[in-house]
Enzyme design. Structure first.
Site, PDB file in Angstrom:
ATOM      1  N   ASN A 194       0.852  -1.192   0.000  1.00  0.00           N
ATOM      2  CA  ASN A 194       0.000   0.000   0.000  1.00  0.00           C
ATOM      3  C   ASN A 194       0.882   1.234   0.000  1.00  0.00           C
ATOM      4  O   ASN A 194       1.878   1.288   0.741  1.00  0.00           O
ATOM      5  CB  ASN A 194      -0.879   0.004   1.266  1.00  0.00           C
ATOM      6  N   GLU A 195       0.527   2.200  -0.804  1.00  0.00           N
ATOM      7  CA  GLU A 195       1.278   3.461  -0.882  1.00  0.00           C
ATOM      8  C   GLU A 195       2.780   3.193  -0.783  1.00  0.00           C
ATOM      9  O   GLU A 195       3.481   3.720   0.095  1.00  0.00           O
ATOM     10  CB  GLU A 195       0.782   4.463   0.174  1.00  0.00           C
ATOM     11  N   TYR A 263      -7.383  11.871  -2.029  1.00  0.00           N
ATOM     12  CA  TYR A 263      -8.232  12.432  -0.976  1.00  0.00           C
ATOM     13  C   TYR A 263      -8.580  13.878  -1.331  1.00  0.00           C
ATOM     14  O   TYR A 263      -7.735  14.604  -1.885  1.00  0.00           O
ATOM     15  CB  TYR A 263      -7.502  12.389   0.369  1.00  0.00           C
ATOM     16  N   GLU A 318      -8.469   4.172  -2.394  1.00  0.00           N
ATOM     17  CA  GLU A 318      -8.688   5.107  -1.280  1.00  0.00           C
ATOM     18  C   GLU A 318      -9.163   6.434  -1.865  1.00  0.00           C
ATOM     19  O   GLU A 318      -8.477   7.023  -2.703  1.00  0.00           O
ATOM     20  CB  GLU A 318      -7.405   5.320  -0.466  1.00  0.00           C
TER      21      GLU A 318
HETATM   22  O1  AHR Z   1      -6.883   6.210   5.045  1.00  0.00           O
HETATM   23  C1  AHR Z   1      -5.882   6.709   5.864  1.00  0.00           C
HETATM   24  C2  AHR Z   1      -4.502   6.531   5.275  1.00  0.00           C
HETATM   25  O2  AHR Z   1      -4.376   7.309   4.133  1.00  0.00           O
HETATM   26  C3  AHR Z   1      -4.148   5.153   4.801  1.00  0.00           C
HETATM   27  O3  AHR Z   1      -3.692   4.344   5.822  1.00  0.00           O
HETATM   28  C4  AHR Z   1      -3.063   5.411   3.813  1.00  0.00           C
HETATM   29  O4  AHR Z   1      -2.987   4.427   2.822  1.00  0.00           O
HETATM   30  C5  AHR Z   1      -3.394   6.790   3.273  1.00  0.00           C
HETATM   31  O5  AHR Z   1      -2.313   7.614   3.277  1.00  0.00           O
END
Ligand code: AHR
Length: 514
Positions: A194-195, A263, A318
């Protein structure tokens, strides 16, 4: 200078007036070649973070809160009602610190883990692989497991797959049986880290592509699962180079999906309050949310270069709004309230995914319970459904429905000297022939008149549900849990094969035609 300002003022006035008066003409095509909207676009995400798992989903089987094997029954019901198609676990950043063998076997013998990314709290590993996969079975949702690449080994990862998926006799399937589960769960979706560009190991794209190839090589599907889907840790928002390097360096037969994370954050150093925000902050959040259109289009263009047949899925695993944590809560727990702003954000984002269903075949809202743009919030025995929950439920009619391509020129939502597209829309036809049209008015001030030609859609009778409120900042609280919920909407007319709708400001509407 004065002249320019005057001109700007006049332009804004004209735009505002025309936004109110001229109807938006929406054309919806009944195109047999259009893709199906994969239900997995409506996926969720449950990380070991704050009160998402412990104190959220999982209260333990000795809790007074009604539960099934420790998972709250009210949450199970709410997620079933949502038709949750898949659930991603155990992270996020947590995934690259997680060692799955610590979370199996007798609970009292499990070692602890300190959650280094999220609040530094010590967890007792009482919620592990069995708890999660059994929960997914109860929910009827596909599990999406994120494996540890950053601090784990290839052996550990491949053992996890053998443990979860192998039907025959093997060290890991024997261990699974010893722990009380005979049949394999047949987990299909596996995230390889992840990331990886950040909390997953701060790798370069080139380095990660090599790691990916190595891990993927040892991820057997054990010939009994109908195949596993390997999903690469994807780009951070507009890092198109990341996608390019992965697509170029990973053979397509090793790649089921490529992730993207985005996000809607105004400013990472000053995210703003989740409830007490100004129209300016609202506008900026929407600008970030609507950016998803550009991100998906551009990442897809990169993918098209290497995979013109669109075999590899884009997995936006995400997404959502991210604000400052609620007052007096642990800053590492990312607990925030959820307003009509979030409902609009969700509706507009899901419209983008629906309209890009040819490539976007999976997505995960961050996160499911008590974290970021949650659909569910809990406070001890109490549970509430957020405005985002209601949008996800209103939109679940699009799951596995045939996309109906849509086109229109959106009026503009103007704030000071900036503009955004005010109206967002998507449409689909389900297997029973019902048509669903989702409309979002991002505009905080003006309603918009919409006109849709329905002659070719083969349906006559329409009903509609709307979610809105009197103030942008309205939300559901534990004291007033139903302040915002969908209601029947009647402010539309069907005339001579045309639908005429008055779409209120900051609202999300779903029309059903039969
Ligand atoms: O969703 C919160 C965090 O955001 C996750 O753990 C990460 O993958 C992202 O940076």
């Amino acid at each position: 200078m004065k002249k320019t300002l005057l001109l700007l003022f006049v332009t804004i006035c004209i735009q505002t007036i025309s936004a109110q008066k001229e109807p938006v003409i929406i054309t919806i095509k009944n195109d047999p070649t259009a893709p199906t909207i994969n239900k997995n676009i409506y996926g969720h995400f449950a990380e070991h973070l704050g009160r998402c798992i412990y104190g959220g989903f999982f209260v333990g089987d000795t809790s007074k809160i009604p539960n099934t094997n420790g998972v709250r029954n009210d949450i199970i019901k709410a997620l079933k009602d949502l038709k949750i198609p898949n659930l991603r676990w155990p992270g996020g950043c947590f995934a690259d610190t997680y060692h799955w063998k610590d979370g199996i076997g007798p609970k009292e013998q499990r070692p602890t883990i300190v959650n280094q990314w999220w609040g530094g709290v010590t967890e007792d590993n009482s919620f592990g692989t069995h708890d999660f996969l059994n929960l997914c079975e109860v929910l009827g949702a596909e599990p999406y497991l994120s494996g540890n690449v950053g601090s784990g080994t290839v052996q550990e990862f491949s053992d996890w797959i053998q443990y979860a998926n192998f039907g025959g006799k093997s060290p890991m399937s024997d261990l699974r049986k010893k722990n009380g589960r005979t049949e394999p769960w047949k987990v299909k979706f596996w995230g390889i880290g992840n990331e990886a560009w950040g909390c997953g190991g701060n790798m370069t794209a080139e380095y990660y592509a090599n790691e990916y190839r190595k891990f993927a090589t040892f991820m057997s599907d054990w010939n009994n699962t109908g195949g596993i889907t390997r999903i690469a840790s994807g780009a951070n928002s507009n890092d198109y180079n990341w996608t390019e390097v992965l697509m170029k360096n990973i053979p397509l037969n090793m790649l089921g999906g490529v992730g993207v994370h985005h996000y809607s954050v105004i400013d990472w150093n000053k995210k703003g309050d989740a409830v007490n925000f100004s129209e300016e902050q609202y506008f900026k959040t929407m600008k970030e949310a609507l950016k998803m259109e550009e991100l998906v289009t551009k990442h897809a263009a990169v993918m098209d270069k290497y995979d013109p047949e669109k075999k590899v899925a884009m997995v936006v695993d995400e997404w959502g709004g991210w604000y400052d944590v609620e007052k007096d809560t642990n800053p590492g727990f990312l607990y925030q309230q959820n307003t009509i702003r979030d409902a609009v954000l969700a509706g507009a984002t899901l419209n983008i995914f629906n309209n890009h269903a040819d490539r976007v075949r999976m997505a995960n809202l961050a996160q499911c319970v008590n974290v970021l743009q949650a659909v569910i919030l809990t406070d001890k025995a109490k549970m509430i459904l957020t405005p985002t929950y209601h949008v996800m439920q209103m939109y679940n009619v699009h799951q596995d429905a045939k996309q109906l391509p849509i086109s229109f020129d959106s009026p503009l939502y103007t704030f000071k000297d900036q503009t955004l597209r005010a109206v967002s829309a998507s449409a689909s036809k389900d297997k029973n022939g019902a048509i669903h049209i989702s409309l979002v008015n991002v505009d905080a001030k003006n309603k918009h008149k919409i006109e849709i030609d329905t002659k070719d859609l083969g349906v006559k009778n329409f009903t509609a549900q709307i979610i809105t409120s009197s103030k942008l900042q309205d939300y559901n609280s534990f004291e007033s849990p139903n302040k915002i919920s969908p209601v029947t909407f009647k402010d539309f007319d069907t005339k001579k094969g045309k639908l005429e709708i008055n779409l209120p400001p900051f609202s999300v509407l779903v029309l059903e035609g039969k």
